[in-house]
Design a protein around this motif. Structure first.
Motif, PDB file in Angstrom:
ATOM      1  N   THR A 211       0.838  -1.191   0.000  1.00  0.00           N
ATOM      2  CA  THR A 211       0.000   0.000   0.000  1.00  0.00           C
ATOM      3  C   THR A 211       0.876   1.245   0.000  1.00  0.00           C
ATOM      4  OG1 THR A 211      -1.711  -1.163   1.291  1.00  0.00           O
ATOM      5  CG2 THR A 211      -1.835   1.244   1.216  1.00  0.00           C
ATOM      6  N   ILE A 212       0.544   2.201  -0.853  1.00  0.00           N
ATOM      7  CA  ILE A 212       1.228   3.487  -0.839  1.00  0.00           C
ATOM      8  C   ILE A 212       0.265   4.531  -0.295  1.00  0.00           C
ATOM      9  CG2 ILE A 212       0.627   3.922  -3.276  1.00  0.00           C
ATOM     10  CD1 ILE A 212       3.207   5.623  -3.427  1.00  0.00           C
ATOM     11  N   SER A 213       0.749   5.336   0.649  1.00  0.00           N
ATOM     12  CA  SER A 213      -0.058   6.395   1.252  1.00  0.00           C
ATOM     13  C   SER A 213       0.566   7.743   0.925  1.00  0.00           C
ATOM     14  CB  SER A 213      -0.147   6.211   2.771  1.00  0.00           C
ATOM     15  OG  SER A 213      -0.774   4.978   3.090  1.00  0.00           O
ATOM     16  N   LEU A 214      -0.284   8.688   0.526  1.00  0.00           N
ATOM     17  CA  LEU A 214       0.174  10.006   0.106  1.00  0.00           C
ATOM     18  C   LEU A 214      -0.492  11.075   0.961  1.00  0.00           C
ATOM     19  CD1 LEU A 214      -0.320   9.493  -3.754  1.00  0.00           C
ATOM     20  CD2 LEU A 214       1.792   9.123  -2.451  1.00  0.00           C
ATOM     21  N   ASN A 215       0.311  11.989   1.479  1.00  0.00           N
ATOM     22  CA  ASN A 215      -0.214  13.180   2.147  1.00  0.00           C
ATOM     23  C   ASN A 215      -0.130  14.300   1.122  1.00  0.00           C
ATOM     24  OD1 ASN A 215      -1.101  15.076   3.971  1.00  0.00           O
ATOM     25  ND2 ASN A 215       0.823  15.204   5.101  1.00  0.00           N
ATOM     26  N   HIS A 216      -1.266  14.611   0.475  1.00  0.00           N
ATOM     27  CA  HIS A 216      -1.226  15.470  -0.696  1.00  0.00           C
ATOM     28  C   HIS A 216      -2.398  16.447  -0.712  1.00  0.00           C
ATOM     29  CE1 HIS A 216      -3.529  12.064  -3.048  1.00  0.00           C
ATOM     30  NE2 HIS A 216      -4.060  12.317  -1.890  1.00  0.00           N
TER      31      HIS A 216
END
Length: 297
Positions: A211-216
């Motif tokens: 899983t890739i998590s992005l704070n965007h």
């Protein structure tokens, strides 16, 4: 006349001591355990140590190993690399093997092991030992620092330059804190050209999910990026094929979103996840933080 020793511990059943000590944090339990032998026995009751977080590199490793040997009822364990420790590679393979052997021998009820920013416990050999012996789930999470301390905030419009850190590649990407003073973030604003790539290493043995998590964040112009894995589109279709994965971040304020990566796209060894500002994007895209989580069962 000599006074007789005073027993500071009232005669209470062990169950009552456990109920009392349950109100203490684990750090407080360790402090209480130094008062006397009786308090040590009560404070180190395995019932009080079903979950544990160890910050590797901040405290004495031998003391942490001794603590694990007492945690025979441990169910959930988290390893976190200390932000104070730059010599993370300094932990020898022998020390790591000792830590894992203690878990296998003493913590027979272990169900989950979570590893944060510490790659060595997650090496295939150690991970395989843990899973096979305890039938536990091993989760390995890495935080990627897009803006390390001391990074100079520079934005050169339409810069063609490519620059890299250890695991991250940037092309036509700037850095600013214009809307978040003191907390810099990356800005992608050249459609079809602005690229951020994150490299990560993994074994596919016993791999259950990635899983890739992005704070965007996006602006009113609705900037969008495309996500690819090892050069392939990452959106899995109902027919089993893959197509273009388009990501549109939350508006105005930064927020975390997570995206599952198909294991069909993951290879043994080095993998690359790429974010490209779409060629049709009407606006810019802001990226602050990235996490990649791998789960092994």
């Amino acid at each position: 006349m000599d006074s007789e020793p005073v027993n500071i511990c009232p005669v209470l059943p062990q169950e009552l001591w456990v109920k009392i000590f349950k109100h203490l944090s684990q750090m407080e339990l360790l402090k209480v355990s130094t008062v006397c032998k009786e308090f040590y026995a009560h404070a180190m009751d395995p019932i009080l140590w079903k979950s544990l977080e160890l910050e590797l590199g901040r405290y004495n490793l031998v003391a942490q190993q001794a603590l694990l040997q007492r945690c025979t009822g441990l169910l959930h364990l988290k390893f976190v690399a200390s932000s104070m420790w730059n010599g993370i590679e300094g932990m020898t393979k022998n020390a790591m093997a000792t830590l894992v052997s203690i878990l296998i021998e003493k913590c027979k009820h272990l169900r989950t092991v979570e590893i944060i920013n510490y790659p060595f416990i997650g090496q295939p050999y150690f991970r395989r030992q843990l899973i096979n012996s305890s039938n536990c789930t091993v989760t390995q999470t890495t935080d990627y620092r897009l803006n390390p301390p001391g990074y100079q905030i520079v934005w050169i419009p339409d810069s063609p330059d490519t620059y890299n850190t250890k695991d991250i590649e940037f092309h036509q990407v700037g850095t600013t804190d214009h809307y978040r003073k003191g907390k810099p973030y990356k800005i992608m604003r050249n459609p079809g050209s602005s690229i951020i790539s994150i490299n990560f290493n993994t074994s596919v043995e016993r791999l259950s999910s990635v899983t890739i998590s992005l704070n965007h964040c996006r602006t009113t112009s609705d900037g969008v990026v495309c996500l690819t894995v090892n050069g392939r589109p990452a959106e899995q279709r109902e027919n089993g094929g893959f197509g273009k994965m388009v990501i549109m971040a939350p508006r105005f304020n930064f927020g975390w979103e997570s995206f599952d990566v198909s294991l069909d796209l993951i290879q043994d060894g080095i993998n690359k996840i790429t974010l490209l500002l779409d060629s049709t994007s009407p606006g810019v895209y802001w990226l602050s933080d990235v996490k990649i989580q791998k789960v092994f069962r």
